[in-house]
Design a protein around this motif. Structure first.
Motif, PDB file in Angstrom:
ATOM      1  N   CYS A 271      39.152  -7.576  35.432  1.00 40.18           N
ATOM      2  CA  CYS A 271      39.617  -6.433  34.649  1.00 40.18           C
ATOM      3  C   CYS A 271      39.503  -6.748  33.163  1.00 40.18           C
ATOM      4  O   CYS A 271      40.489  -6.714  32.424  1.00 40.18           O
TER       5      CYS A 271
ATOM      6  N   GLN B 100      41.266   2.804  33.297  1.00 41.59           N
ATOM      7  CA  GLN B 100      41.901   3.857  32.506  1.00 41.59           C
ATOM      8  C   GLN B 100      41.401   5.235  32.939  1.00 41.59           C
ATOM      9  O   GLN B 100      42.170   6.187  33.068  1.00 41.59           O
TER      10      GLN B 100
ATOM     11  N   SER C 135      38.716  -2.593  32.568  1.00 41.44           N
ATOM     12  CA  SER C 135      39.840  -1.857  31.986  1.00 41.44           C
ATOM     13  C   SER C 135      39.441  -0.429  31.627  1.00 41.44           C
ATOM     14  O   SER C 135      40.219   0.517  31.829  1.00 41.44           O
TER      15      SER C 135
ATOM     16  N   SER D 155      44.985  -9.102  30.817  1.00 43.75           N
ATOM     17  CA  SER D 155      45.409  -8.767  29.461  1.00 43.75           C
ATOM     18  C   SER D 155      46.844  -8.251  29.475  1.00 43.75           C
ATOM     19  O   SER D 155      47.411  -7.946  30.526  1.00 43.75           O
TER      20      SER D 155
ATOM     21  N   TRP E 213      47.765  -5.406  28.467  1.00 44.06           N
ATOM     22  CA  TRP E 213      47.722  -4.031  28.966  1.00 44.06           C
ATOM     23  C   TRP E 213      47.726  -3.999  30.486  1.00 44.06           C
ATOM     24  O   TRP E 213      48.446  -3.216  31.104  1.00 44.06           O
ATOM     25  N   VAL E 214      46.938  -4.897  31.100  1.00 45.59           N
ATOM     26  CA  VAL E 214      46.874  -4.945  32.556  1.00 45.59           C
ATOM     27  C   VAL E 214      48.227  -5.363  33.132  1.00 45.59           C
ATOM     28  O   VAL E 214      48.723  -4.771  34.099  1.00 45.59           O
TER      29      VAL E 214
END
Length: 273
Positions: free
Chosen positions: A16, A25, A21, A45, A47-48
Protein backbone atom coordinates in the motif's frame (compact mmCIF):
# COMPACT_ATOMS: atom_id res chain seq x y z
CA UNK A 1 -22.03 -6.03 -9.14
CA UNK A 2 -18.35 -5.28 -8.49
CA UNK A 3 -19.03 -3.59 -5.16
CA UNK A 4 -21.35 -6.38 -4.11
CA UNK A 5 -18.80 -9.02 -5.04
CA UNK A 6 -15.93 -7.22 -3.28
CA UNK A 7 -17.90 -6.27 -0.18
CA UNK A 8 -19.20 -9.82 0.18
CA UNK A 9 -15.98 -11.69 -0.55
CA UNK A 10 -13.38 -9.18 0.61
CA UNK A 11 -10.39 -7.46 -0.96
CA UNK A 12 -6.75 -8.01 -0.06
CA UNK A 13 -4.22 -5.32 -0.94
CA UNK A 14 -0.63 -6.55 -0.85
CA UNK A 15 1.48 -3.40 -0.74
CA UNK A 16 0.00 0.00 0.00
CA UNK A 17 2.54 2.53 -1.23
CA UNK A 18 1.65 5.49 -3.45
CA UNK A 19 -0.14 3.45 -6.11
CA UNK A 20 -1.88 1.15 -3.64
CA UNK A 21 -2.99 4.10 -1.52
CA UNK A 22 -4.32 5.98 -4.56
CA UNK A 23 -6.38 2.96 -5.60
CA UNK A 24 -7.63 2.34 -2.07
CA UNK A 25 -8.80 5.94 -1.73
CA UNK A 26 -10.76 5.52 -4.96
CA UNK A 27 -12.33 2.24 -3.87
CA UNK A 28 -13.43 3.57 -0.50
CA UNK A 29 -14.92 6.63 -2.20
CA UNK A 30 -16.82 4.35 -4.61
CA UNK A 31 -18.42 2.42 -1.79
CA UNK A 32 -16.10 -0.48 -0.98
CA UNK A 33 -16.70 -1.16 2.71
CA UNK A 34 -13.61 -0.54 4.88
CA UNK A 35 -14.36 -3.73 6.81
CA UNK A 36 -14.02 -5.78 3.60
CA UNK A 37 -10.42 -4.58 3.01
CA UNK A 38 -7.29 -6.26 4.36
CA UNK A 39 -3.90 -4.58 3.83
CA UNK A 40 -0.58 -6.37 4.02
CA UNK A 41 2.32 -3.92 4.10
CA UNK A 42 5.53 -4.21 6.14
CA UNK A 43 5.72 -0.45 6.67
CA UNK A 44 2.22 1.06 6.42
CA UNK A 45 2.01 4.84 6.20
CA UNK A 46 0.35 6.92 8.90
CA UNK A 47 -2.66 7.30 6.58
CA UNK A 48 -2.96 3.54 6.16
CA UNK A 49 -2.64 2.92 9.90
CA UNK A 50 -5.32 5.55 10.57
CA UNK A 51 -7.71 3.49 8.46
CA UNK A 52 -7.83 0.89 11.22
CA UNK A 53 -10.27 3.11 13.10
CA UNK A 54 -12.63 2.75 10.12
CA UNK A 55 -12.39 -1.03 10.22
CA UNK A 56 -9.72 -1.60 7.57
CA UNK A 57 -7.47 -4.49 8.50
CA UNK A 58 -3.78 -3.51 8.45
CA UNK A 59 -1.03 -6.14 8.75
CA UNK A 60 -3.70 -8.75 9.35
CA UNK A 61 -3.76 -12.44 8.59
CA UNK A 62 -4.93 -13.31 5.10
CA UNK A 63 -8.57 -14.32 4.67
CA UNK A 64 -9.02 -17.78 3.23
CA UNK A 65 -10.67 -16.92 -0.09
CA UNK A 66 -11.18 -13.21 -0.75
CA UNK A 67 -12.96 -12.15 -3.93
CA UNK A 68 -9.90 -10.30 -5.17
CA UNK A 69 -6.25 -9.83 -4.25
CA UNK A 70 -4.41 -6.79 -5.58
CA UNK A 71 -0.64 -7.21 -5.79
CA UNK A 72 0.93 -3.75 -5.63
CA UNK A 73 4.46 -4.40 -4.40
CA UNK A 74 7.64 -3.34 -6.17
CA UNK A 75 8.98 -5.92 -8.65
CA UNK A 76 12.11 -6.55 -6.58
CA UNK A 77 9.92 -7.54 -3.62
CA UNK A 78 7.83 -10.00 -5.64
CA UNK A 79 9.98 -13.02 -4.79
CA UNK A 80 9.30 -12.61 -1.08
CA UNK A 81 5.68 -11.46 -1.42
CA UNK A 82 4.14 -14.03 -3.76
CA UNK A 83 4.69 -17.16 -1.61
CA UNK A 84 2.52 -15.54 1.09
CA UNK A 85 -0.39 -15.73 -1.33
CA UNK A 86 0.10 -19.30 -2.48
CA UNK A 87 -2.68 -20.72 -0.31
CA UNK A 88 -5.24 -18.59 -2.16
CA UNK A 89 -4.23 -19.94 -5.57
CA UNK A 90 -6.22 -22.36 -7.74
CA UNK A 91 -9.46 -21.12 -6.19
CA UNK A 92 -12.07 -18.43 -6.60
CA UNK A 93 -9.80 -15.50 -5.73
CA UNK A 94 -8.98 -13.23 -8.67
CA UNK A 95 -5.45 -11.84 -8.57
CA UNK A 96 -4.76 -8.44 -10.09
CA UNK A 97 -1.12 -7.43 -10.38
CA UNK A 98 -0.12 -3.80 -10.87
CA UNK A 99 3.58 -4.62 -10.48
CA UNK A 100 5.74 -3.70 -13.46
CA UNK A 101 7.83 -6.31 -15.23
CA UNK A 102 6.26 -9.44 -13.71
CA UNK A 103 4.57 -11.63 -16.35
CA UNK A 104 1.45 -13.67 -15.75
CA UNK A 105 3.51 -16.88 -16.04
CA UNK A 106 5.48 -15.90 -12.92
CA UNK A 107 2.25 -15.70 -10.94
CA UNK A 108 0.95 -18.97 -12.37
CA UNK A 109 4.20 -20.70 -11.37
CA UNK A 110 3.57 -19.80 -7.72
CA UNK A 111 -0.22 -19.61 -7.48
CA UNK A 112 -1.12 -22.44 -9.85
CA UNK A 113 -2.21 -22.63 -13.48
CA UNK A 114 -5.91 -22.66 -12.55
CA UNK A 115 -5.72 -19.27 -10.83
CA UNK A 116 -7.48 -16.32 -12.52
CA UNK A 117 -4.76 -13.69 -12.92
CA UNK A 118 -5.01 -10.22 -14.43
CA UNK A 119 -1.91 -8.20 -15.19
CA UNK A 120 -2.41 -4.44 -15.17
CA UNK A 121 -0.20 -1.43 -15.85
CA UNK A 122 -1.43 1.81 -14.24
CA UNK A 123 0.53 5.05 -14.14
CA UNK A 124 1.23 7.68 -11.49
CA UNK A 125 -1.51 10.18 -12.49
CA UNK A 126 -3.75 7.63 -10.75
CA UNK A 127 -2.85 9.60 -7.61
CA UNK A 128 -5.16 12.39 -8.88
CA UNK A 129 -7.67 10.02 -10.55
CA UNK A 130 -6.26 10.85 -14.01
CA UNK A 131 -4.42 7.61 -14.65
CA UNK A 132 -4.82 5.09 -17.42
CA UNK A 133 -4.46 1.35 -16.86
CA UNK A 134 -3.96 -1.35 -19.48
CA UNK A 135 -4.95 -4.91 -18.50
CA UNK A 136 -4.89 -8.45 -19.79
CA UNK A 137 -6.10 -11.66 -18.16
CA UNK A 138 -4.97 -15.28 -18.40
CA UNK A 139 -7.11 -18.13 -19.77
CA UNK A 140 -8.70 -18.73 -16.36
CA UNK A 141 -10.08 -15.19 -16.23
CA UNK A 142 -13.77 -14.77 -17.00
CA UNK A 143 -15.51 -11.74 -18.48
CA UNK A 144 -16.96 -11.02 -15.03
CA UNK A 145 -13.43 -11.10 -13.57
CA UNK A 146 -12.18 -8.63 -16.17
CA UNK A 147 -15.18 -6.38 -15.62
CA UNK A 148 -14.55 -6.41 -11.88
CA UNK A 149 -10.91 -5.47 -12.46
CA UNK A 150 -11.90 -2.66 -14.82
CA UNK A 151 -14.44 -1.28 -12.36
CA UNK A 152 -11.87 -1.29 -9.57
CA UNK A 153 -9.12 0.28 -11.69
CA UNK A 154 -11.46 2.92 -13.09
CA UNK A 155 -11.55 4.36 -9.59
CA UNK A 156 -8.25 6.05 -10.52
CA UNK A 157 -8.77 6.77 -14.22
CA UNK A 158 -9.38 5.14 -17.59
CA UNK A 159 -8.83 1.48 -18.51
CA UNK A 160 -8.02 -0.29 -21.78
CA UNK A 161 -7.84 -4.00 -22.54
CA UNK A 162 -4.91 -5.46 -24.44
CA UNK A 163 -5.09 -8.12 -27.14
CA UNK A 164 -2.08 -10.04 -25.78
CA UNK A 165 0.42 -9.81 -22.96
CA UNK A 166 3.25 -9.03 -25.37
CA UNK A 167 1.80 -5.53 -25.76
CA UNK A 168 2.50 -4.79 -22.09
CA UNK A 169 6.12 -3.83 -22.77
CA UNK A 170 5.03 -1.12 -25.19
CA UNK A 171 2.32 0.04 -22.77
CA UNK A 172 4.93 0.27 -20.03
CA UNK A 173 7.13 2.37 -22.29
CA UNK A 174 4.33 4.72 -23.41
CA UNK A 175 1.93 5.24 -20.50
CA UNK A 176 3.70 3.56 -17.58
CA UNK A 177 6.94 5.49 -17.99
CA UNK A 178 5.36 8.30 -20.02
CA UNK A 179 4.56 10.65 -17.12
CA UNK A 180 8.29 10.96 -16.47
CA UNK A 181 8.81 12.11 -20.06
CA UNK A 182 6.15 14.78 -19.60
CA UNK A 183 7.60 15.90 -16.27
CA UNK A 184 10.98 16.24 -17.99
CA UNK A 185 9.32 18.27 -20.75
CA UNK A 186 8.02 20.64 -18.07
CA UNK A 187 11.50 20.87 -16.56
CA UNK A 188 13.20 21.61 -19.86
CA UNK A 189 10.51 24.00 -21.09
CA UNK A 190 10.81 25.97 -17.84
CA UNK A 191 14.61 26.01 -18.13
CA UNK A 192 14.36 27.26 -21.71
CA UNK A 193 12.04 30.07 -20.62
CA UNK A 194 14.48 31.01 -17.89
CA UNK A 195 17.28 31.12 -20.46
CA UNK A 196 15.19 33.65 -22.40
CA UNK A 197 14.97 35.99 -19.41
CA UNK A 198 12.01 34.79 -17.33
CA UNK A 199 12.34 34.18 -13.61
CA UNK A 200 12.58 30.53 -12.57
CA UNK A 201 9.27 30.73 -10.68
CA UNK A 202 7.33 32.37 -13.52
CA UNK A 203 8.80 30.10 -16.18
CA UNK A 204 7.91 26.96 -14.20
CA UNK A 205 4.36 28.22 -13.63
CA UNK A 206 3.95 28.86 -17.35
CA UNK A 207 5.40 25.46 -18.30
CA UNK A 208 3.24 23.51 -15.83
CA UNK A 209 0.02 25.24 -16.83
CA UNK A 210 0.79 24.98 -20.54
CA UNK A 211 1.44 21.21 -20.44
CA UNK A 212 -1.57 20.56 -18.19
CA UNK A 213 -3.85 22.70 -20.34
CA UNK A 214 -2.64 21.23 -23.62
CA UNK A 215 -3.13 17.72 -22.26
CA UNK A 216 -6.68 18.49 -21.15
CA UNK A 217 -7.46 20.04 -24.53
CA UNK A 218 -5.99 17.04 -26.38
CA UNK A 219 -8.14 14.67 -24.30
CA UNK A 220 -11.38 16.62 -24.67
CA UNK A 221 -11.12 17.88 -28.25
CA UNK A 222 -12.61 16.04 -31.22
CA UNK A 223 -9.50 17.03 -33.22
CA UNK A 224 -6.49 14.72 -33.20
CA UNK A 225 -3.17 16.05 -31.79
CA UNK A 226 -1.83 16.74 -35.28
CA UNK A 227 -4.75 19.03 -36.07
CA UNK A 228 -4.50 20.74 -32.68
CA UNK A 229 -0.84 21.44 -33.40
CA UNK A 230 -1.75 22.96 -36.76
CA UNK A 231 -4.41 25.10 -35.08
CA UNK A 232 -1.71 26.78 -32.99
CA UNK A 233 0.77 27.16 -35.84
CA UNK A 234 0.62 30.20 -38.10
CA UNK A 235 2.78 29.94 -41.25
CA UNK A 236 6.02 31.80 -40.69
CA UNK A 237 5.14 32.54 -37.07
CA UNK A 238 6.83 31.89 -33.74
CA UNK A 239 5.35 28.41 -33.25
CA UNK A 240 6.42 27.37 -36.75
CA UNK A 241 9.97 28.50 -35.98
CA UNK A 242 10.09 26.32 -32.87
CA UNK A 243 8.47 23.32 -34.56
CA UNK A 244 11.03 23.43 -37.35
CA UNK A 245 13.57 22.53 -34.66
CA UNK A 246 11.40 20.18 -32.58
CA UNK A 247 10.08 18.18 -35.55
CA UNK A 248 13.46 17.64 -37.19
CA UNK A 249 13.60 14.05 -38.48
CA UNK A 250 17.05 13.41 -37.05
CA UNK A 251 17.34 15.46 -33.86
CA UNK A 252 13.73 16.40 -32.99
CA UNK A 253 10.96 14.84 -30.96
CA UNK A 254 10.02 12.12 -33.50
CA UNK A 255 13.43 10.46 -33.48
CA UNK A 256 14.18 11.17 -29.81
CA UNK A 257 10.91 9.80 -28.43
CA UNK A 258 11.04 6.77 -30.69
CA UNK A 259 14.49 5.91 -29.30
CA UNK A 260 13.38 6.62 -25.74
CA UNK A 261 10.23 4.51 -25.92
CA UNK A 262 12.18 1.67 -27.54
CA UNK A 263 14.76 1.80 -24.75
CA UNK A 264 12.02 1.59 -22.12
CA UNK A 265 10.25 -1.28 -23.91
CA UNK A 266 13.53 -3.19 -24.31
CA UNK A 267 14.24 -2.77 -20.61
CA UNK A 268 10.74 -4.01 -19.76
CA UNK A 269 11.39 -7.14 -21.79
CA UNK A 270 14.70 -7.68 -19.98
CA UNK A 271 13.05 -7.33 -16.56
CA UNK A 272 10.35 -9.84 -17.52
CA UNK A 273 13.04 -12.47 -18.05
Amino acid sequence: MTLQRVNKGGLVLLGCGKMGSAMLQGWLAQGVKPTSVSILDPAPSDWVQALQSDGVGVNTELPEAPAVCIVAVKPQMMGDALPRLQAMGNGSTVFISVAAGTPIAAFEAVLGAQTPIIRAMPNTPAAVSKGITALIGNEQTSEDDLQMAENLLQAVGQTVRLENEGQMDAVTAVSGSGPAYVFHLIETLAAAGQAEGLSAELSLQLARATVAGAGALAEQSEDDPGQLRKNVTSPGGTTAAALEVLMDDRDGFPALLKRGVKAAADRSRELAK
